[in-house]
Design a protein around this motif. Structure first.
Motif, short mmCIF file in Angstrom:
data_model
loop_
_atom_site.label_atom_id
_atom_site.label_comp_id
_atom_site.label_asym_id
_atom_site.label_seq_id
_atom_site.Cartn_x
_atom_site.Cartn_y
_atom_site.Cartn_z
N VAL A 95 0.87 -1.69 0.14
CA VAL A 95 0.17 0.09 -0.04
C VAL A 95 0.76 1.10 -0.09
CG1 VAL A 95 -1.83 1.14 1.55
CG2 VAL A 95 -2.05 -0.89 1.74
N ARG A 96 2.14 0.72 0.65
CA ARG A 96 3.40 1.89 0.60
C ARG A 96 3.66 2.43 -0.46
NH1 ARG A 96 4.43 0.54 5.17
NH2 ARG A 96 7.12 -0.30 3.90
N SER A 97 4.33 1.38 -1.06
CA SER A 97 5.02 1.74 -2.14
C SER A 97 4.95 1.14 -3.42
CB SER A 97 5.88 0.37 -1.77
OG SER A 97 6.78 0.61 -0.37
N LEU A 98 3.12 0.30 -3.84
CA LEU A 98 2.93 0.84 -5.25
C LEU A 98 3.05 2.22 -5.76
CD1 LEU A 98 2.31 -1.54 -7.40
CD2 LEU A 98 -0.52 -1.50 -6.50
N PRO A 99 1.62 2.93 -5.63
CA PRO A 99 1.98 4.21 -6.07
C PRO A 99 3.02 5.07 -6.44
CG PRO A 99 0.61 4.21 -4.13
CD PRO A 99 1.48 2.19 -3.68
N LEU A 100 4.46 4.78 -5.48
CA LEU A 100 5.17 5.24 -6.20
C LEU A 100 6.10 4.62 -7.12
CD1 LEU A 100 6.96 6.50 -2.89
CD2 LEU A 100 5.74 7.82 -4.16
N ILE A 101 5.52 3.40 -7.01
CA ILE A 101 6.41 2.76 -8.09
C ILE A 101 5.37 2.89 -9.47
CG2 ILE A 101 6.93 0.75 -9.13
CD1 ILE A 101 7.22 -0.49 -6.35
N VAL A 102 3.87 2.58 -9.49
CA VAL A 102 4.21 3.03 -10.05
C VAL A 102 4.27 3.90 -11.26
CG1 VAL A 102 0.74 2.87 -11.84
CG2 VAL A 102 1.86 0.94 -9.97
N LEU A 103 3.78 5.48 -10.14
CA LEU A 103 4.23 6.63 -10.84
C LEU A 103 4.79 7.03 -11.30
CD1 LEU A 103 3.60 9.32 -10.61
CD2 LEU A 103 4.17 10.12 -8.69
N ALA A 104 6.47 6.75 -11.20
CA ALA A 104 7.82 6.93 -11.75
C ALA A 104 7.96 5.61 -12.95
CB ALA A 104 9.02 5.96 -10.63
N LEU A 105 7.04 4.62 -13.35
CA LEU A 105 7.39 3.91 -14.21
C LEU A 105 6.68 4.86 -15.10
CD1 LEU A 105 8.25 1.61 -15.82
CD2 LEU A 105 6.78 0.57 -14.88
N GLY A 106 5.44 4.73 -14.68
CA GLY A 106 4.12 6.44 -15.86
C GLY A 106 4.85 7.07 -16.89
N LEU A 107 5.71 7.98 -15.47
CA LEU A 107 6.18 9.15 -16.10
C LEU A 107 7.43 8.98 -17.16
CD1 LEU A 107 6.64 11.41 -12.67
CD2 LEU A 107 4.86 11.27 -14.53
N ALA A 108 7.71 7.72 -16.63
CA ALA A 108 9.16 7.25 -17.62
C ALA A 108 8.41 6.73 -18.58
CB ALA A 108 10.17 6.26 -17.20
N THR A 109 7.45 6.27 -19.17
CA THR A 109 7.46 5.36 -20.33
C THR A 109 6.08 6.46 -21.09
OG1 THR A 109 6.44 3.81 -21.17
CG2 THR A 109 5.02 4.65 -19.33
N ALA A 110 5.72 7.31 -20.49
CA ALA A 110 4.85 8.39 -20.45
C ALA A 110 6.27 9.36 -21.50
CB ALA A 110 4.19 9.01 -19.87
N ALA A 111 6.89 9.50 -20.49
CA ALA A 111 8.10 10.74 -21.61
C ALA A 111 8.29 10.15 -22.79
CB ALA A 111 8.77 11.02 -20.82
N ALA A 112 8.52 8.91 -22.33
CA ALA A 112 8.87 7.86 -23.85
C ALA A 112 8.39 7.95 -25.40
CB ALA A 112 9.58 6.79 -23.42
N GLY A 113 7.12 8.33 -25.13
CA GLY A 113 6.10 8.07 -25.36
C GLY A 113 5.68 9.60 -26.52
N LEU A 114 5.73 10.13 -25.67
CA LEU A 114 5.23 11.68 -26.33
C LEU A 114 7.32 11.96 -26.96
CD1 LEU A 114 4.42 13.77 -22.93
CD2 LEU A 114 2.91 13.41 -24.95
N ALA A 115 7.81 11.54 -26.68
CA ALA A 115 9.48 11.90 -27.63
C ALA A 115 9.19 10.89 -28.42
CB ALA A 115 10.24 11.46 -26.19
N GLY A 116 8.84 10.24 -28.35
CA GLY A 116 8.71 8.89 -30.15
C GLY A 116 7.26 9.48 -30.83
N LEU A 117 6.06 10.22 -29.98
CA LEU A 117 5.97 10.80 -31.03
C LEU A 117 6.13 12.16 -31.61
CD1 LEU A 117 2.48 11.50 -31.83
CD2 LEU A 117 2.06 12.86 -29.65
N ALA A 118 6.92 13.21 -30.87
CA ALA A 118 7.71 14.20 -31.52
C ALA A 118 8.46 14.06 -32.18
CB ALA A 118 8.19 15.64 -30.11
N LEU A 119 9.02 12.73 -32.18
CA LEU A 119 10.01 13.04 -33.33
C LEU A 119 9.57 12.12 -34.55
CD1 LEU A 119 13.01 11.92 -30.92
CD2 LEU A 119 12.67 13.83 -32.41
#
Length: 374
Positions: A95-119
């Motif tokens: 309960v304590r750690s899963l939100p942070l794990i998912v948020l960090a991973l979500g930001l990483a793959t979201a940034a990758a997706g936006l970069a892929g779209l931009a390029l």
């Protein structure tokens, strides 16, 4: 969490969809169980039992249908209940750690997706029917959208708990929302709106943070649309595309194939055998797919009706835990409910459960959502 975090990290390698990702996912699970030796609780019998039934059926099908069956897919199915048991055994830490794990991973793959779209760089983005769509490390737009929606819910919950400051929440929310819009997945668009409205309605104290998130998300979304720059005809064609009607053929084919081999199926990862593309020289239909776009039918074809029943039981357990949590006023419990319900529902019309980290997210969120006081 030293086991679950790397298991989620597999999503950074082709979304965990490939054989190498599935094998890594399985190796992490087996090593974690061997080291920690968790003890499952009766409370989790429906979820873990359903996943375990599907796992055993996959192993039996793999043994019977040798040849080109995928051992990696079978082992990934085995890994899911093992990791769920590990999460259940350390529920407070989950309960304590899963939100942070998912948020960090979500930001990483979201940034990758936006970069892929931009390029406009495959496979981080893909051009389908004239529309460039962000896919991130999942390399599949609906999977990226689903993960971003879950990460957005956790970002809001972390801010409500005082674990994330307002600026970080706004930046995170804008990034995740922009990536969600950039997927051009209509279900993702709807879920993003629902998440923001749900938190604003159920947790009034979050409204001050949600307003700038909505404003920043809208601005970033417009920017993402401008970068994709689809033609009017292509965008209209995409919006009119029948997401369900175009899948009825493959669902019927999967069901009839499963009835022909109800006990052990055709072997893990062998769906293409019963839904093969046209013969050489013939055009491939625009709506042709190579996966069942339904978690239960995919298991029915690959490993038989026992695996399908186990997957259905796990899916229902996710919904049973997730939907009531949406009515809570506890932001943490709402976020877990969003993740459990969204992952479960996606398994009914898409192949998102073929990405092991996504299926794991649904299972762990269901376990956490059912815990009082989250």
């Amino acid at each position: 969490m030293v086991v679950l975090a790397p298991a989620f990290g597999v999503a950074l390698w082709h979304g965990g969809f490939t054989c190498s990702g599935q094998l890594a996912f399985a190796a992490i699970a087996i090593a974690g169980v061997a080291w920690f030796r968790p003890r499952p609780r009766l409370l989790d019998i429906a979820l873990v039992g359903g996943l375990a039934a599907a796992a055993l059926a996959n192993l039996a099908s793999l043994a019977w249908n040798r040849g080109d069956s995928s051992a990696a897919a079978a082992l990934a199915a085995v890994a899911l209940p093992l990791l769920a048991v590990l999460g259940a055994a350390a529920r407070p830490a989950l309960v304590r750690s899963l939100p942070l794990i998912v948020l960090a991973l979500g930001l990483a793959t979201a940034a990758a997706g936006l970069a892929g779209l931009a390029l406009r760089s495959p496979p981080l983005a893909e051009r389908i029917a004239g529309v460039w769509r962000a896919g991130g490390t999942f390399e599949y737009s609906p999977a990226l959208g689903l993960f971003c929606v879950c990460a957005l819910a956790f970002a809001l919950a972390l801010h409500a708990a005082g674990r994330l400051d307002r600026l970080t929440t706004v930046v995170s929310g804008a990034t995740l929302s922009a990536a969600a819009v950039a997927t051009f997945d209509r279900v993702t668009w709807l879920e993003t709106v629902v998440v923001l409205a749900l938190f604003a309605a159920r947790v009034p104290g979050l409204r001050r943070a949600i307003r700038p998130v909505v404003a920043a998300a809208a601005a970033c979304a417009l920017l993402a649309l401008a970068v994709s720059h689809p033609s009017g005809a292509a965008l209209e064609r995409h919006l009119r595309h029948g997401a369900l009607s175009t899948r009825t053929n493959v669902w019927h084919a999967a069901w009839h194939a499963a009835l022909k081999r109800p006990l052990l199926g055709y072997g893990p990862g062998r769906f293409r055998r019963i839904y093969a593309p046209p013969q050489p020289g013939f055009a491939v239909p625009a709506d042709h797919v190579t996966l069942a776009h339904d978690a239960v039918l995919e298991q029915a074809v690959g490993a038989g009706l026992i695996a399908a029943a186990g997957s259905a039981l796990a899916l229902l357990a996710m919904l049973a835990a997730g939907v009531p949590a949406l009515c809570s006023r506890d932001p943490g419990r709402i976020a877990f409910g969003v993740s459990a319900a969204a992952v479960a529902l996606s398994g009914l019309y898409d192949f998102t459960w073929s990405f092991p980290p996504l299926a794991l997210l649904g299972a762990l969120a269901a376990l956490a959502a059912g815990l009082e006081g989250t």
